[in-house]
Design an enzyme around this catalytic site. Structure first.
Site, short mmCIF file in Angstrom:
data_model
loop_
_atom_site.label_atom_id
_atom_site.label_comp_id
_atom_site.label_asym_id
_atom_site.label_seq_id
_atom_site.Cartn_x
_atom_site.Cartn_y
_atom_site.Cartn_z
N TRP A 61 19.02 -28.52 -7.54
CA TRP A 61 18.31 -28.80 -8.79
C TRP A 61 19.12 -29.69 -9.73
O TRP A 61 18.57 -30.61 -10.34
CB TRP A 61 17.88 -27.50 -9.49
CG TRP A 61 16.82 -26.82 -8.68
CD1 TRP A 61 16.93 -25.65 -8.00
CD2 TRP A 61 15.48 -27.29 -8.42
NE1 TRP A 61 15.76 -25.36 -7.33
CE2 TRP A 61 14.85 -26.35 -7.58
CE3 TRP A 61 14.76 -28.42 -8.80
CZ2 TRP A 61 13.54 -26.50 -7.12
CZ3 TRP A 61 13.45 -28.57 -8.35
CH2 TRP A 61 12.85 -27.63 -7.53
N ASP A 113 20.46 -26.19 -17.61
CA ASP A 113 19.20 -25.75 -16.99
C ASP A 113 19.37 -24.27 -16.63
O ASP A 113 20.14 -23.92 -15.74
CB ASP A 113 18.95 -26.59 -15.72
CG ASP A 113 17.76 -26.08 -14.91
OD1 ASP A 113 17.10 -25.12 -15.33
OD2 ASP A 113 17.50 -26.68 -13.84
N LYS A 169 10.09 -17.82 -13.53
CA LYS A 169 10.98 -17.00 -12.72
C LYS A 169 11.30 -15.70 -13.45
O LYS A 169 10.92 -14.63 -13.02
CB LYS A 169 12.27 -17.75 -12.38
CG LYS A 169 11.96 -18.97 -11.53
CD LYS A 169 13.12 -19.90 -11.43
CE LYS A 169 12.69 -21.25 -10.94
NZ LYS A 169 11.98 -21.24 -9.66
N1 PMP Z 1 15.61 -25.99 -12.17
C1 PMP Z 1 15.77 -24.90 -11.39
C2 PMP Z 1 17.07 -24.16 -11.45
C3 PMP Z 1 14.71 -24.45 -10.59
O1 PMP Z 1 14.86 -23.36 -9.84
C4 PMP Z 1 13.50 -25.17 -10.59
C5 PMP Z 1 12.28 -24.73 -9.82
N2 PMP Z 1 12.44 -23.90 -8.80
C6 PMP Z 1 13.40 -26.32 -11.38
C7 PMP Z 1 14.47 -26.69 -12.17
C8 PMP Z 1 12.14 -27.14 -11.40
O2 PMP Z 1 11.21 -26.47 -12.14
P1 PMP Z 1 9.66 -26.85 -12.15
O3 PMP Z 1 9.09 -26.46 -10.83
O4 PMP Z 1 9.16 -25.99 -13.29
O5 PMP Z 1 9.56 -28.29 -12.43
#
Ligand code: PMP
Length: 367
Positions: free
Chosen positions: A103, A173, A197
């Site tokens: 990510w 994040d 989450k």
């Molecule tokens: N950052 C992290 C740590 C994630 O786990 C995720 C999604 N699993 C995201 C960003 C991306 O998020 P989204 O699907 O809401 O765009």
């Protein structure tokens, strides 16, 4: 009798049963308004009251200092990958990214569209932890330093706040460990996370930003990703994701009732330890390749089968687990194996059921 389900999904993830029941009860008549939250005008007094109440619970749980704004945005974590550089990189045109998993890697690639990205730690294809601090190289000119507190796919978590050059805002994040432990917000310039989450359902992204970082977006920044405009309009520049914000508020009220951040952390440590202990005591039947100090409390990632994993055995593991009501344990397709996501809504009892299953499965299948 219906089968007991324990749902270990990485996100969208389990929401406490109690919260779902509460949301259901309120669905038709929200807070005595006579209409559903989904029907309520976002320009009404009732809606303003609801937004203030939701912001207050966020501030209360994380002890958000007064010089920080709380924003409810759309576009998910991925929207923030762009919003962060679009709003914050203009000071020098450069930013530091500490990439420790998939990510933060995606975030760095997105940021490179809007400025120059410096990789603070050496690039790698296999993420196994937070590299030693002595190997980090910061750009003295960076507008901010970015990292991901918990890499959901690899199961790599920072258990402390990284030290960064003085005066450079730290951006984080927290999508997959938001509200799982106390956070010293004052150490950050900006924190964000999607709700789906640990704090609700998909549709809303919670941003906490220090006031002095507002006011410098790039001219090309889309209005709905512009923190300054969102902040001026109290997150009501355009129609907000009202249902998702409602669920977030209810989940956080539940977190508060359960004991708040310290209690969530205590449970997370206990739950993850239950699973890591089984992995570590399995004589290699289960394996986790993350350096112990960076092991995630939220997403426990492991392989099944001696010698680092056996796909046939993992298929059998998932089938048998599902048969017993232990669902959504498949690892991310990019890393394979198994992933047990132990967010706040997963109980000690759910975790115990998984631990017992893992013990029995090993007994039945070890060489
Ligand atoms: N950052 C992290 C740590 C994630 O786990 C995720 C999604 N699993 C995201 C960003 C991306 O998020 P989204 O699907 O809401 O765009």
């Amino acid at each position: 009798m219906a089968q007991h389900i324990s749902y270990f999904s990485p996100g969208p993830a389990k929401i406490p049963d109690e919260v779902l029941a509460q949301v259901q009860e309120q669905l038709i008549n929200f807070d005595t308004t006579g209409v559903s939250i989904m029907e309520l005008s976002h320009r009404s007094k009732d809606f303003a009251k609801f937004m203030d109440k939701t912001e207050a619970v966020v501030r209360d749980l994380l002890c958000v200092p007064d010089n920080y704004r709380v924003l409810f945005m759309q576009g998910g974590g991925s929207g923030q990958f762009a919003a962060v550089p679009l709003n914050l990189i203009s000071r020098t045109g450069k930013a530091d990214y500490i990439v420790t998993g998939s990510w933060s890697s995606k975030a760095a690639k997105e940021a490179a569209k809007y400025g120059k990205v410096n990789y603070v730690v050496a690039k790698t294809e296999r993420y196994t932890g937070v590299p030693d601090r002595s190997s980090w190289t910061f750009d003295p000119d960076a507008s901010y330093v970015y990292y991901c507190a918990n890499e959901t796919i690899e199961g790599v978590e920072f258990h402390d706040v990284p030290e960064v050059p003085k005066g450079v805002p730290l951006v984080c994040d927290m999508s997959s460990n938001y509200f799982s432990k106390p956070v010293d917000v004052s150490k950050y310039g900006l924190i964000y996370g999607g709700a789906q989450k640990n704090i609700g359902c998909a549709g809303v992204t919670l941003v906490i930003i220090r006031e002095d970082l507002l006011g410098k977006p790039q001219p090309i920044c889309p209005t709905i990703l512009d923190y300054t405009i969102m902040s001026k309009n109290k997150s009501l520049y355009n129609t907000p994701p009202s249902f998702a914000i409602h669920v977030l508020g209810e989940v956080l009220a539940w977190v508060k009732k359960e004991g708040g951040m310290a209690e969530m952390e205590r449970r997370s440590v206990q739950k993850s330890k239950m699973i890591y202990t089984i992995i570590d005591n399995s004589s290699g039947f289960y394996s986790n390749n993350i350096q112990p100090r960076s092991r995630s409390y939220m997403n426990v990632v492991f392989r099944v089968g001696e010698g680092g994993g056996n796909e046939e055995l993992e298929k059998k593991f998932l089938e048998k687990a599902a048969h017993q009501g232990l669902l959504s344990l498949k690892g991310h397709r990019s890393v394979g194996g198994i992933r047990a996501s132990l967010y706040n809504a997963i109980t000690i009892d759910d975790t115990q059921r998984l631990a017992n299953f893992m013990k029995n499965f090993r007994e039945e299948n070890k060489i």
